[in-house]
Motif scaffolding. Structure first.
Motif, mmCIF file in Angstrom:
data_model
loop_
_atom_site.group_PDB
_atom_site.id
_atom_site.type_symbol
_atom_site.label_atom_id
_atom_site.label_comp_id
_atom_site.label_asym_id
_atom_site.label_seq_id
_atom_site.Cartn_x
_atom_site.Cartn_y
_atom_site.Cartn_z
ATOM 1 N N GLY A 28 73.639 21.046 42.651
ATOM 2 C CA GLY A 28 75.004 21.517 42.455
ATOM 3 C C GLY A 28 76.008 20.631 43.181
ATOM 4 N N THR A 29 77.236 20.791 42.841
ATOM 5 C CA THR A 29 78.318 20.036 43.464
ATOM 6 C C THR A 29 79.039 20.918 44.476
ATOM 7 N N LEU A 30 79.930 20.302 45.228
ATOM 8 C CA LEU A 30 80.741 21.093 46.149
ATOM 9 C C LEU A 30 81.559 22.127 45.389
ATOM 10 N N LYS A 31 82.004 21.765 44.204
ATOM 11 C CA LYS A 31 82.774 22.723 43.397
ATOM 12 C C LYS A 31 81.897 23.917 43.008
ATOM 13 N N HIS A 32 80.637 23.662 42.656
ATOM 14 C CA HIS A 32 79.731 24.776 42.360
ATOM 15 C C HIS A 32 79.591 25.690 43.563
ATOM 16 N N ALA A 33 79.358 25.084 44.744
ATOM 17 C CA ALA A 33 79.202 25.880 45.965
ATOM 18 C C ALA A 33 80.463 26.701 46.231
ATOM 19 N N MET A 36 80.613 29.572 43.684
ATOM 20 C CA MET A 36 79.539 30.558 43.783
ATOM 21 C C MET A 36 79.614 31.385 45.067
ATOM 22 N N ILE A 37 80.190 30.823 46.121
ATOM 23 C CA ILE A 37 80.306 31.548 47.387
ATOM 24 C C ILE A 37 81.697 32.156 47.539
ATOM 25 N N ASP A 38 82.569 31.831 46.602
ATOM 26 C CA ASP A 38 83.933 32.349 46.570
ATOM 27 C C ASP A 38 84.791 31.845 47.734
#
Length: 80
Positions: A28-33, A36-38
């Motif tokens: 995943g990318t930083l954007k995904h993280a 996903m963690i809000d």
């Protein structure tokens, strides 16, 4: 539970950190993280950016292995 296991440095927030780390290490990318963690901003997820570099080493290793396999095949063809 932590007391019964003699763990004195665990915080519930550690779960969020592990989750984000696993997102990055899974590709995943930083954007995904962030999503996903809000996290509110990408800057908040930036603390995991060092893991992207660690993941890139795996990509480099795979690329090197593929190159070595190709060189071996070329070498074998020349010898036959």
């Amino acid at each position: 539970m932590c007391k019964s296991l003699d763990i004195d440095d665990f915080h519930f927030h550690d779960n969020r950190h592990t989750y984000c780390s696993n997102i990055i290490m899974a590709g995943g990318t930083l954007k995904h993280a962030k999503e996903m963690i809000d996290h509110q901003t990408l800057r908040m997820a930036d603390r995991y950016s060092h893991l992207e570099a660690a993941r890139e080493n795996v990509i480099q290793d795979n690329l090197a292995a593929r190159h070595e396999d190709t060189q071996t095949m070329v070498s074998q063809k020349r010898n036959t």
